[in-house]
Design a protein around this motif. Structure first.
Motif, mmCIF file in Angstrom:
data_model
loop_
_atom_site.group_PDB
_atom_site.id
_atom_site.type_symbol
_atom_site.label_atom_id
_atom_site.label_comp_id
_atom_site.label_asym_id
_atom_site.label_seq_id
_atom_site.Cartn_x
_atom_site.Cartn_y
_atom_site.Cartn_z
ATOM 1 N N GLY A 48 3.176 -3.075 2.152
ATOM 2 C CA GLY A 48 3.780 -4.377 2.429
ATOM 3 C C GLY A 48 4.589 -4.905 1.267
ATOM 4 N N ARG A 49 4.503 -4.218 0.142
ATOM 5 C CA ARG A 49 5.251 -4.569 -1.074
ATOM 6 C C ARG A 49 5.089 -3.399 -2.037
ATOM 7 N NH1 ARG A 49 0.599 -6.663 -0.455
ATOM 8 N NH2 ARG A 49 -1.043 -6.362 -2.009
ATOM 9 N N THR A 50 5.854 -3.358 -3.098
ATOM 10 C CA THR A 50 5.652 -2.347 -4.126
ATOM 11 C C THR A 50 4.355 -2.665 -4.856
ATOM 12 O OG1 THR A 50 8.043 -2.104 -4.394
ATOM 13 C CG2 THR A 50 6.641 -1.243 -6.152
ATOM 14 N N THR A 55 4.720 2.337 -1.894
ATOM 15 C CA THR A 55 5.992 1.743 -1.501
ATOM 16 C C THR A 55 5.752 0.496 -0.653
ATOM 17 O OG1 THR A 55 6.090 3.034 0.544
ATOM 18 C CG2 THR A 55 7.038 4.036 -1.442
ATOM 19 N N GLU A 56 6.818 -0.239 -0.400
ATOM 20 C CA GLU A 56 6.719 -1.419 0.456
ATOM 21 C C GLU A 56 6.257 -1.046 1.858
ATOM 22 O OE1 GLU A 56 9.549 -5.148 1.944
ATOM 23 O OE2 GLU A 56 10.212 -3.809 0.343
ATOM 24 N N LYS A 57 6.677 0.110 2.324
ATOM 25 C CA LYS A 57 6.266 0.573 3.650
ATOM 26 C C LYS A 57 4.761 0.832 3.708
ATOM 27 C CE LYS A 57 7.223 4.178 7.098
ATOM 28 N NZ LYS A 57 7.996 5.410 7.394
ATOM 29 N N GLN A 58 4.200 1.311 2.620
ATOM 30 C CA GLN A 58 2.774 1.634 2.594
ATOM 31 C C GLN A 58 1.895 0.404 2.410
ATOM 32 O OE1 GLN A 58 3.352 4.536 -0.659
ATOM 33 N NE2 GLN A 58 2.194 6.003 0.587
ATOM 34 N N THR A 82 -5.882 -0.679 4.088
ATOM 35 C CA THR A 82 -4.507 -0.353 3.706
ATOM 36 C C THR A 82 -4.501 0.746 2.652
ATOM 37 O OG1 THR A 82 -3.758 -2.598 4.196
ATOM 38 C CG2 THR A 82 -2.361 -1.276 2.759
#
Length: 822
Positions: free
Chosen positions: A687-689, A682-685, A717
């Motif tokens: 920084g973007r999909t 996810t974006e949260k994981q 990351t």
């Protein structure tokens, strides 16, 4: 800065027991030698030697020397001007960047076309990351993370000071290594990884970039293990004598063959099923002489895969001079069973070393303390049994704990038991990693199961799929084998409205009363408990059993022992279990009821029914669908159930365990889930999909992808985002049986630390631990039902009021507590 009068001796470590000193030069030289040996597994021993030699180069700084000497009592706050507050400075004195900068400075200038920069970046990454886990080359926001680290200000990295203070022998050896021959040796191996044609097929650019990143991770693993080994052996010198014992596979093979001869001569083993098992075993022994590679062993449940695969592995390890055999098992619930079976074959009292190591605990704290680092295991044993979770974390997790073991996968035979349980989101990552290990690390892999997934026939091979040549199927005629070992029929009893609790109870009691024993396998713990409670009204407690992962391994083992004893003498048994019982558990029921799930799960359930062919006619596995079932969060079960319904509707009248029917099921299942196989983020994981596969490869969707970097992977990351299971669990020691005494002893040991006993207790506690999901963990914490054995250790124990003898761990109180005096 105030001068430290002790700085003529530069200290790397101070032994806690006697204040013995290990100098920086001694530590660097010894780690260099170990890393050199380990890195030879991927044919770059000098690269290993160089990163080992410079990994702690920053410890030559006066800042670090003041820190370590203050923290270990060599400097006194009252009389030494150089004394600093070591507690306040913990983790703030950088001693890993200086060595990375030195390597980058030396190698980035070698070569005409940037070759030295590629090699320099790989080696500098390993050094700079050896405490944090591999750092991001490109950070999620597009920042050049490698450049930021390598350009760190000298006032914080202390490079110039370390060059000035370093022992001449260290600098001379580093300068001799960091030159063109080293670069050429690395480039020779890297060029193999970057070929378009590999494994007999065209490899996409994405996979080639993944290979380079994985090769870097392998080299990093060599450094981490070497550093931890040397540090631990300095602290406890006797440890060194137990490491890297030479393995005599001839001894294990002799014991294996004797065991099989004895087993075959036993009168009650002279059955048709055992004759088939012997044929499978003999086939595996003969095929063990083949070349290394990736193989399948597709055998129906109850076909004797454990001993057949062990026989293959022992003979294959001898043939190719391999170092170890590693069993990857889906559930902790069957590790102990398999370990016991293997020990019975290969271990004898008086052996110089134990042959078998079990490693399946999450008790090691995620944020390691010095204590737990010393106690950590690195799979240094001839035969290792571990879980798929531990294996995947070794391949892909962040930090340093898991990756330390990665290099041990080289020069090995890896047996994957029940490979169909591989998490779907790890599919491409797994395939690429296994192809790498097979092609470049002298690893042989055997995929064992009755329900072989199509990992060599995936929808998007450009993202990864296994290379399994047709000749690498150890069993040539799988269909004939399935026909020979057919012992059950699958009865599809699903209905549109579903089955109620009362109806399922009635069916279970009917089968139990008519057949003498019955196993009911459900999808959720709630259903297992509900059916147990319902049947407890009419079935005596001696005959009634419940199994789930809320019970610790020791508890489940005791229940299995009691059930087997009763089944052997034909006493009644009615068992309600979650799916933990269906993969690899050696138990034999006359009747099985299975809640609707994936066809592979139903086939595994069938393996617990008439397993040894003792019934006069084929037994029946009844498939039912409960009217209410909360499985929205259990995606694997939910999708599997849907695809099984489809197969049921299309192959009506055909044997549901036929290999062609199973292949049809996996085609539907993998097609449905193809977009989840690259580990979506996810974006949260991220920084973007994005996907984990991308972060560990080209990282091309990163806005900084245009940076002039050879490696662009976002290692940290990806490592932070990776979890081998969707909901990460917290392990807790429970007060079942001996677990209560272990809790008391561990609480006492941490007050005045004694590492050898601590290690032993922690290892024993594996059998008395339960893995708890986040929602349950929160409830337990809120009710103060869990506590640390000592603040900061990260090892937790459960209040005994929250452990039930029937169902195991509970989020609500189930009993009274006895006072524990510490």
């Amino acid at each position: 800065m105030i001068k430290n009068p002790l700085n003529k001796v530069h200290i790397a470590h101070v032994r806690s027991t006697d204040n013995g000193i290990q100098t920086v030069s001694t530590h660097l030289l010894e780690v260099a030698e170990i890393t050199k040996t380990l890195a030879s597994k991927i044919n770059v021993p000098e690269a290993g030697e160089l990163i080992g030699l410079l990994h702690d180069f920053g410890k030559y700084s006066e800042s670090f020397q003041n820190y370590i000497q203050s923290g270990t009592g060599l400097l006194n706050a009252d009389i030494d001007d150089a004394y600093v507050d070591a507690v306040a400075l913990k983790g703030k004195i950088d001693h890993s960047t200086a060595g990375a900068q030195w390597v980058w400075e030396a190698l980035s200038k070698v070569g005409k076309n940037g070759e030295g920069k590629l090699c320099g970046q790989i080696l500098a990454l390993c050094i700079a990351s050896h405490h944090s886990g591999l750092i991001d080359c490109l950070k999620p926001e597009g920042v050049n993370g490698f450049k930021d680290r390598i350009n760190k200000d000298d006032a914080r990295s202390h490079l110039a000071e370390c060059k000035q203070n370093a022992d001449a022998a260290i600098l001379e050896q580093a300068q001799n290594l960091a030159d063109k021959p080293l670069m050429l040796a690395m480039l020779k191996q890297i060029s193999l990884l970057m070929r378009k044609e590999q494994h007999g097929q065209t490899i996409s650019e994405a996979i080639r970039h993944f290979y380079i990143g994985f090769w870097t991770r392998f080299l990093f693993s060599c450094l981490i293990d070497a550093d931890r080994i040397n540090s631990a052996d300095f602290e406890i010198p006797k440890n060194a004598s137990y490491r890297n014992k030479a393995v005599s596979w001839d001894i294990a093979i002799k014991r294996m063959e004797f065991f099989l001869t004895e087993q075959q001569s036993t009168p009650n083993n002279n059955t048709q099923i055992n004759a088939i098992r012997n044929t499978i075993s003999d086939t595996c022994k003969n095929r063990a002489q083949d070349a290394q590679g990736i193989y399948t062993l597709t055998v129906p449940t109850g076909g004797g895969k454990t001993y057949a695969s062990l026989r293959y592995a022992l003979h294959h390890a001898k043939k190719h001079g391999l170092e170890r055999i590693i069993y990857i098992i889906p559930y902790t619930s069957i590790i102990e069973q398999n370990a016991q079976a293997i020990r019975k074959v290969v271990e004898r009292e008086g052996d110089e070393y134990p042959w078998v190591l079990e490693h399946h605990s999450n008790l090691e704290p995620e944020n390691q303390t010095w204590h737990s680092k010393l106690a950590a295991e690195n799979w240094d044993a001839p035969i290792v049994l571990t879980t798929m979770v531990q294996f995947l974390e070794t391949l892909f997790s962040g930090g340093t704990r898991g990756v330390r073991r990665l290099h041990q996968l080289a020069n090995s035979v890896i047996i994957f038991d029940e490979i169909q349980t591989l998490p779907i989101n790890c599919t491409y990552l797994f395939c690429n990693a296994l192809n790498f290990l097979s092609a470049y690390a002298k690893t042989t892999a055997v995929l064992c199961t009755a329900t072989q997934p199509l990992l060599d026939q995936l929808k998007s091979p450009e993202k990864g799929q296994l290379l399994i040549p047709e000749k690498n199927h150890l069993i040539a005629d799988v269909r004939q084998l399935f026909d020979q070992l057919k012992r059950v029929e699958i009865s599809n009893k699903t209905k549109p409205e579903g089955w109620s609790l009362d109806e399922i109870t009635e069916l279970a009691l009917s089968e139990f009363n008519s057949k003498g024993n019955c196993l009911v396998i459900v999808n959720t713990k709630a259903w297992a408990q509900a059916l147990y409670r319902q049947c407890s009204k009419t079935v005596d407690t001696d005959s009634l059993f419940h199994l789930s992962t809320n019970q610790c391994s020791a508890h489940r083992s005791e229940l299995f022992r009691r059930m087997r004893e009763r089944l052997d003498v034909k006493l009644p048994v009615l068992c309600f279990s979650t799916q933990l019982i269906e993969a690899g558990v050696d138990i034999d029921f006359a009747s099985v009821i299975r809640f609707l799930a994936g066809l592979d799960s139903i086939a595994q359930a069938a393996g617990r029914c008439n397993r040894n062919g003792r019934l006069d006619a084929a037994a029946t596995v009844h498939v039912v669908n409960p009217e209410k079932e909360t499985i929205d969060q259990l995606i694997d079960i939910k999708v599997g159930r849907e695809k099984t319904r489809r197969v049921f509707s299309e192959v009506d009248g055909k044997a549901l365990l036929d290999p062609d029917v199973m292949a049809l099921y996996f085609n539907y299942y993998f097609y449905e889930r193809a977009d989840q196989m690259d580990y979506p983020l996810t974006e949260k994981q991220a920084g973007r999909t994005d996907t984990l596969l991308s972060l560990l490869g080209e990282n091309k969707t990163n806005i900084g992808a245009g940076n002039a970097l050879h490696l662009k992977q976002a290692f940290m990351t990806a490592g932070n985002a990776f979890k081998a299971i969707d909901a990460p669990t917290q392990s807790v020691i429970v007060p079942y049986g001996q677990g209560k005494e272990l809790i008391i002893e561990l609480c006492g040991l941490t007050k005045k630390f004694e590492v050898t006993r601590y290690y032993a207790c922690l290892k024993q506690a594996q059998k008395f631990s339960v893995n708890v999901f986040p929602n349950v963990w929160r409830k337990l914490r809120e009710q103060q039902a869990v506590y640390e054995i000592h603040p900061g250790e990260g090892v937790y124990c459960l209040d005994e009021r929250y452990y039930s003898q029937e169902f195991g761990l509970s989020s609500e109180p189930v009993g009274k507590a006895e006072a524990i005096i510490l």
